[in-house]
Design an enzyme around this catalytic site. Structure first.
Site, short mmCIF file in Angstrom:
data_model
loop_
_atom_site.label_atom_id
_atom_site.label_comp_id
_atom_site.label_asym_id
_atom_site.label_seq_id
_atom_site.Cartn_x
_atom_site.Cartn_y
_atom_site.Cartn_z
N HIS A 53 0.81 -1.22 0.00
CA HIS A 53 0.00 0.00 0.00
C HIS A 53 0.84 1.27 0.00
CE1 HIS A 53 -3.59 -2.43 1.82
NE2 HIS A 53 -3.50 -2.55 0.51
N ALA A 83 0.67 -9.04 19.21
CA ALA A 83 1.71 -9.43 18.25
C ALA A 83 3.07 -9.49 18.91
CB ALA A 83 1.72 -8.46 17.07
#
Length: 234
Positions: free
Chosen positions: A109, A220
């Site tokens: 992106h 995470a």
């Protein structure tokens, strides 16, 4: 997970959120009072260039206030030590993977720290404020640089490279993604159709959790180092 040689890792906003960056359209998130149509489309850039440039100038400046977390560091370790094929595909536009040391990666992106010339197509590293005035390092044109970000309605970068990596992969891992933004959200289905092992590491189940062979829930910064240790210990 046995006989794993080639790995594709997809990362999303969840991994960067643990470093203090606001998540994509989350509560109080990245768009901060702006409609997506006003700051993340080609039409928005044409309509109010100053607003769009200022928005991304602020996002770029915010990178100086954050640092890679344990999840980024673990993926950089995997990059250094994994002897097989690896491609880290990030949906994030920050530079935290690079600052952690990852090299076998791409930004599908775009990147906040890159600029794109609308006049000649030249791309260059950029760390300042576009709103202050810019000049293209390729053609020399003034004020033709825009954030090297994939706006809504534009094609994500390096799709052929991602497809090739998925085609050769034995394992697809998704980390910190919503499972709602395509085409990335469809990679798990592509992997399952090809018979590839799939694993999700996420704070909460994503929109596509039911496609994964296994989902592990948690931060995470905890899940990714544990998984990397597991892979490198094989």
């Amino acid at each position: 997970m046995t006989d794993i040689r080639n790995i594709v890792v997809l990362t999303g906003a969840g991994i960067s959120a643990e470093s203090g960056l606001n998540t994509f359209r989350g509560p109080g998130g990245l768009w901060e009072g702006h409609r997506v149509e006003d700051i993340c489309t080609p039409e928005a850039l044409a309509r109010n260039r100053a607003l769009v440039l200022d928005f991304y100038d602020q996002r770029r400046a915010a990178l100086a206030t954050v640092a890679p977390n344990a999840g980024h560091v673990a993926l950089a370790r995997l990059d250094r030590e994994w002897q097989g094929g690896l491609l880290i595909v990030t949906q994030n536009v920050d530079d935290l993977h690079e600052r952690a040391g990852a090299e076998r990666m791409l930004h599908m992106h775009g990147e906040l720290m890159s600029a794109f010339c609308e006049h000649c197509g030249h791309r260059q590293r950029f760390g300042g404020a576009m709103l202050d005035g810019t000049r293209c390092g390729g053609c020399g044109a003034a004020d033709t640089l825009r954030p090297d970000i994939v706006f809504f309605g534009e094609m994500p970068y390096e799709m052929d490279r991602i497809d090739a990596a998925l085609g050769a992969a034995d394992l697809f891992v998704s980390i910190g993604t919503s499972g709602a933004v395509y085409p990335a959200a469809g990679y798990v289905q592509q992997a399952r159709h090809a018979g590839i092992e799939t694993l999700e590491l996420n704070l909460e189940p994503s929109a596509g959790s039911y496609f994964f062979h296994e989902t592990r829930l948690g931060p995470a910064g905890e899940l990714v180092p544990a998984w990397v240790e597991e892979m490198l210990g094989k």
